[in-house]
Design an enzyme around this catalytic site. Structure first.
Site, PDB file in Angstrom:
ATOM      1  N   ASP A  91      33.775  44.597  36.015  1.00 42.38           N
ATOM      2  CA  ASP A  91      33.802  45.015  34.607  1.00 42.38           C
ATOM      3  C   ASP A  91      33.081  44.019  33.718  1.00 42.38           C
ATOM      4  O   ASP A  91      32.901  42.851  34.064  1.00 42.38           O
ATOM      5  CB  ASP A  91      35.237  45.194  34.128  1.00 42.38           C
ATOM      6  CG  ASP A  91      36.053  43.901  34.137  1.00 42.38           C
ATOM      7  OD1 ASP A  91      35.979  43.174  35.140  1.00 42.38           O
ATOM      8  OD2 ASP A  91      36.752  43.628  33.141  1.00 42.38           O
ATOM      9  N   GLU A 144      38.890  42.320  35.102  1.00 49.78           N
ATOM     10  CA  GLU A 144      39.105  40.890  34.892  1.00 49.78           C
ATOM     11  C   GLU A 144      39.069  40.543  33.411  1.00 49.78           C
ATOM     12  O   GLU A 144      39.830  39.698  32.941  1.00 49.78           O
ATOM     13  CB  GLU A 144      38.039  40.088  35.642  1.00 49.78           C
ATOM     14  CG  GLU A 144      38.258  38.570  35.655  1.00 49.78           C
ATOM     15  CD  GLU A 144      37.634  37.835  34.480  1.00 49.78           C
ATOM     16  OE1 GLU A 144      37.878  36.622  34.328  1.00 49.78           O
ATOM     17  OE2 GLU A 144      36.880  38.464  33.705  1.00 49.78           O
ATOM     18  N   GLU A 145      38.191  41.199  32.664  1.00 50.25           N
ATOM     19  CA  GLU A 145      37.988  40.847  31.261  1.00 50.25           C
ATOM     20  C   GLU A 145      39.189  41.169  30.380  1.00 50.25           C
ATOM     21  O   GLU A 145      39.300  40.665  29.257  1.00 50.25           O
ATOM     22  CB  GLU A 145      36.740  41.544  30.713  1.00 50.25           C
ATOM     23  CG  GLU A 145      35.434  41.126  31.374  1.00 50.25           C
ATOM     24  CD  GLU A 145      35.041  39.701  31.053  1.00 50.25           C
ATOM     25  OE1 GLU A 145      35.761  39.031  30.292  1.00 50.25           O
ATOM     26  OE2 GLU A 145      33.996  39.241  31.560  1.00 50.25           O
ATOM     27  N   HIS A 151      33.950  40.129  39.693  1.00 50.21           N
ATOM     28  CA  HIS A 151      34.523  41.321  39.039  1.00 50.21           C
ATOM     29  C   HIS A 151      33.436  42.263  38.552  1.00 50.21           C
ATOM     30  O   HIS A 151      32.352  41.841  38.137  1.00 50.21           O
ATOM     31  CB  HIS A 151      35.487  40.938  37.914  1.00 50.21           C
ATOM     32  CG  HIS A 151      34.888  40.165  36.779  1.00 50.21           C
ATOM     33  ND1 HIS A 151      34.328  40.780  35.677  1.00 50.21           N
ATOM     34  CD2 HIS A 151      34.789  38.835  36.551  1.00 50.21           C
ATOM     35  CE1 HIS A 151      33.909  39.854  34.819  1.00 50.21           C
ATOM     36  NE2 HIS A 151      34.173  38.663  35.325  1.00 50.21           N
ATOM     37  N   ASP A 163      28.139  38.184  33.435  1.00 49.47           N
ATOM     38  CA  ASP A 163      29.570  37.984  33.647  1.00 49.47           C
ATOM     39  C   ASP A 163      30.195  39.350  33.973  1.00 49.47           C
ATOM     40  O   ASP A 163      30.567  40.085  33.081  1.00 49.47           O
ATOM     41  CB  ASP A 163      30.183  37.393  32.374  1.00 49.47           C
ATOM     42  CG  ASP A 163      31.675  37.148  32.468  1.00 49.47           C
ATOM     43  OD1 ASP A 163      32.210  37.154  33.591  1.00 49.47           O
ATOM     44  OD2 ASP A 163      32.306  36.967  31.419  1.00 49.47           O
ATOM     45  N   ASP A 202      32.326  33.223  39.212  1.00 46.67           N
ATOM     46  CA  ASP A 202      32.509  33.751  37.854  1.00 46.67           C
ATOM     47  C   ASP A 202      32.385  32.661  36.795  1.00 46.67           C
ATOM     48  O   ASP A 202      32.808  32.848  35.658  1.00 46.67           O
ATOM     49  CB  ASP A 202      33.882  34.434  37.762  1.00 46.67           C
ATOM     50  CG  ASP A 202      34.054  35.276  36.516  1.00 46.67           C
ATOM     51  OD1 ASP A 202      33.039  35.693  35.933  1.00 46.67           O
ATOM     52  OD2 ASP A 202      35.213  35.510  36.122  1.00 46.67           O
TER      53      ASP A 202
END
Length: 404
Positions: free
Chosen positions: A79, A174-175, A77, A140, A197
Site C-alpha cells: 500500500d 502498513e501505512e 508492503h 514507500d 522499508d
C-alpha cells in the site's frame, strides 16, 4: 527484468490504503496488485507463491545447499500512504542529476530543490526517479518490493550461488498501522526477517517509537449566549485550555532524535462537545507511560475545575519499541551491517521517529529490523528515489542471504 522497469510497473498500480473501510486489505487496488505479484513470483520460479483472503502474499525460495542455514525473510508492503493521491502516478527519470532544481510541474510551479531538500546534493551525477508534482511516487514501499523481487530472481537465475531457504512476504495496509494484524508468523516460518522499508541509502533501524493514540472528549453546556452567565460551559474553550496545558516544546516540530512528543492531529467541536485527537510517541518505555498518565492527569485537573465528567481521555496503544526484542538477537543487525559494508554502503543506524511493521512483527515473535529501500520525502509530491540506491539495496539483500 531490470529494477527500474519493475519499479515503474509497480507504481502504476493504485494501492492507497484507507483506515475508514474496516476491511483487510482496506482498498481493492491492493488485492489487484497482490495478485499481480503472485503471478510474477511464479513466473520467476517461486511456485508456492499465493495470496490469502486478507491480501498477504507469501512465497519461498528453497535452499539449494545441504548445509544447515537459517531461514531468512524479506518483507515489504504493497500500500501507499493516504496522505496524498497514488492514482495515475506519472514518474520520470532524471538522468545524471546536475545538483540543481528539478521542475516537477511547471504549471503548478512545483520544484524539487536542494534549497528545501539539501539531501539531493549527495545524489549529484546519479539517476533519480521523481514524480510529476501531482501525486506521491510510491517508493514507500514499491521500491522495497522491486528490490526483493530482483534479488530472488537473481538467485533463481544463478543456481551456482548457494543459499539457505528464503521467505518473501508482501503485506497490505502498513501505512494505516495494520500491516501485521493478520500476518501468520508461524506460517511464514522464518528465523528472522528484514523489512525493506527504510529511507535513504545506508539506513538500518532496530529502534522505533512506542506509540499510542489518544482521543480527548470535552463535554460542555450550551445555553442562549444572552443568558449564559454562570450557566454555559463552552467545550471549545476547555479544549483550548487542555492543549495549552501540554508542554509547548514537546511537539513534532520541536523534537528530534530520541525526543518524544504529543502531536495534535485533529480537533473539532461545538459549544456542546469537542474532540481532540492526539498521537503520543516516545522511544523510552517509561517516559511513554508517563506521557499517557499526563493526559489523564490533565483531564482530572479540568474535571476538578469544571465538574466531573467534563473531560474524558481514551487511550489506545498502537505499537512498541522493537529494540527490546532485537537486542537479544543482535546478530541479525550485525549481519545487515556486514552486508552493507560488503556492498560499499556505510551503515547509518538511527532510531525510527515513527513505526514499522517490523516493530509489531518483532513482538509477535519474528525479529525484524528495517533496511533502507532508498527513497526520500515519502508520502508527498516531492518523493524521489535514486536508481543506484535501489540497486545497492538489492545487493544488500543478496549479501545477507549468501553470508549466512
Amino acid at each position: 527484468m531490470n529494477i527500474v522497469d519493475r519499479f515503474l510497473k509497480y507504481v502504476a498500480f493504485e494501492t492507497t490504503s484507507d483506515e475508514n473501510t474496516g476491511t483487510t486489505p482496506s482498498t481493492p487496488g491492493q488485492m489487484v496488485f497482490a495478485r499481480y505479484l503472485v503471478d510474477e513470483l511464479k513466473n520467476i520460479g517461486l511456485t508456492d507463491a499465493a495470496v490469502d483472503d486478507n491480501g498477504y502474499v507469501f512465497a519461498t525460495l528453497e535452499a539449494n545447499t545441504d548445509q544447515p542455514k537459517p531461514t531468512i525473510g524479506f518483507i515489504a508492503h504493497v500500500d501507499t500512504s493516504p496522505d496524498m493521491s497514488g492514482k495515475a502516478v506519472n514518474p520520470r527519470i532524471v538522468e545524471h542529476y546536475d545538483g540543481g532544481d528539478i521542475v516537477l510541474n511547471a504549471a503548478d510551479e512545483c520544484v524539487l530543490s536542494p534549497r528545501q531538500f539539501p539531501e539531493l546534493v549527495q545524489y549529484k551525477g546519479q539517476n533519480l526517479i521523481v514524480t510529476d508534482g501531482r501525486t506521491l511516487l510510491g517508493a514507500d514501499d514499491k521500491a522495497g518490493i522491486a528490490e526483493i523481487m530482483n534479488a530472488v530472481e537473481y538467485l533463481v537465475q544463478h543456481p551456482e550461488v548457494k543459499h539457505g531457504r528464503v521467505r518473501v512476504a508482501f503485506t497490505p495496509d502498513e501505512e494505516i498501522g495494520q500491516g501485521p494484524h493478520h500476518f501468520d508468523v508461524a506460517k511464514f516460518g522464518a528465523d528472522w526477517a528484514y523489512t525493506m522499508d527504510g529511507g535513504e541509502i545506508g539506513e538500518l533501524e532496530y529502534e522505533n517509537f512506542n506509540a499510542a493514540a489518544a482521543k480527548v472528549i470535552i463535554r460542555g453546556c450550551n445555553v442562549h449566549p444572552g443568558y449564559a452567565k454562570n450557566k454555559m460551559l463552552n467545550s471549545m474553550r476547555v479544549a483550548q485550555q487542555f492543549v495549552a496545558m501540554l508542554p509547548p516544546t514537546e511537539t513534532p516540530e520541536h523534537t528530534e532524535g530520541y525526543e518524544g512528543f504529543y502531536h495534535l492531529v485533529g480537533m473539532n467541536g461545538t459549544v456542546e462537545q469537542s474532540t481532540l485527537t492526539y498521537i503520543i510517541r516516545d522511544h523510552n518505555r517509561e517516559r511513554f507511560e508517563q506521557r499517557k498518565a499526563e493526559m489523564n492527569h490533565l483531564a482530572q485537573q479540568l474535571d476538578a475545575e469544571y465538574g466531573a465528567g467534563t473531560v474524558t481521555v481514551e487511550l489506545r496503544d498502537q505499537y512498541y519499541n522493537m529494540r527490546e526484542k532485537i537486542e537479544p538477537v543482535m546478530h541479525v543487525v550485525e549481519l545487515a551491517c556486514k552486508a552493507m559494508e560488503q556492498a560499499g554502503v556505510k551503515p547509518k543506524i538511527t532510531p525510527i521517529r515513527g513505526g514499522t511493521d517490523g516493530a509489531q512483527l518483532s513482538f509477535m515473535g519474528l525479529p525484524c529490523p528495517n533496511i533502507f529501500a532508498g527513497g526520500h520525502n515519502f508520502h508527498g509530491r516531492y518523493e524521489f528515489v535514486p536508481i543506484q540506491s535501489m540497486q545497492k539495496a538489492t545487493e544488500v539483500i543478496l549479501n545477507i542471504i549468501t553470508m549466512c
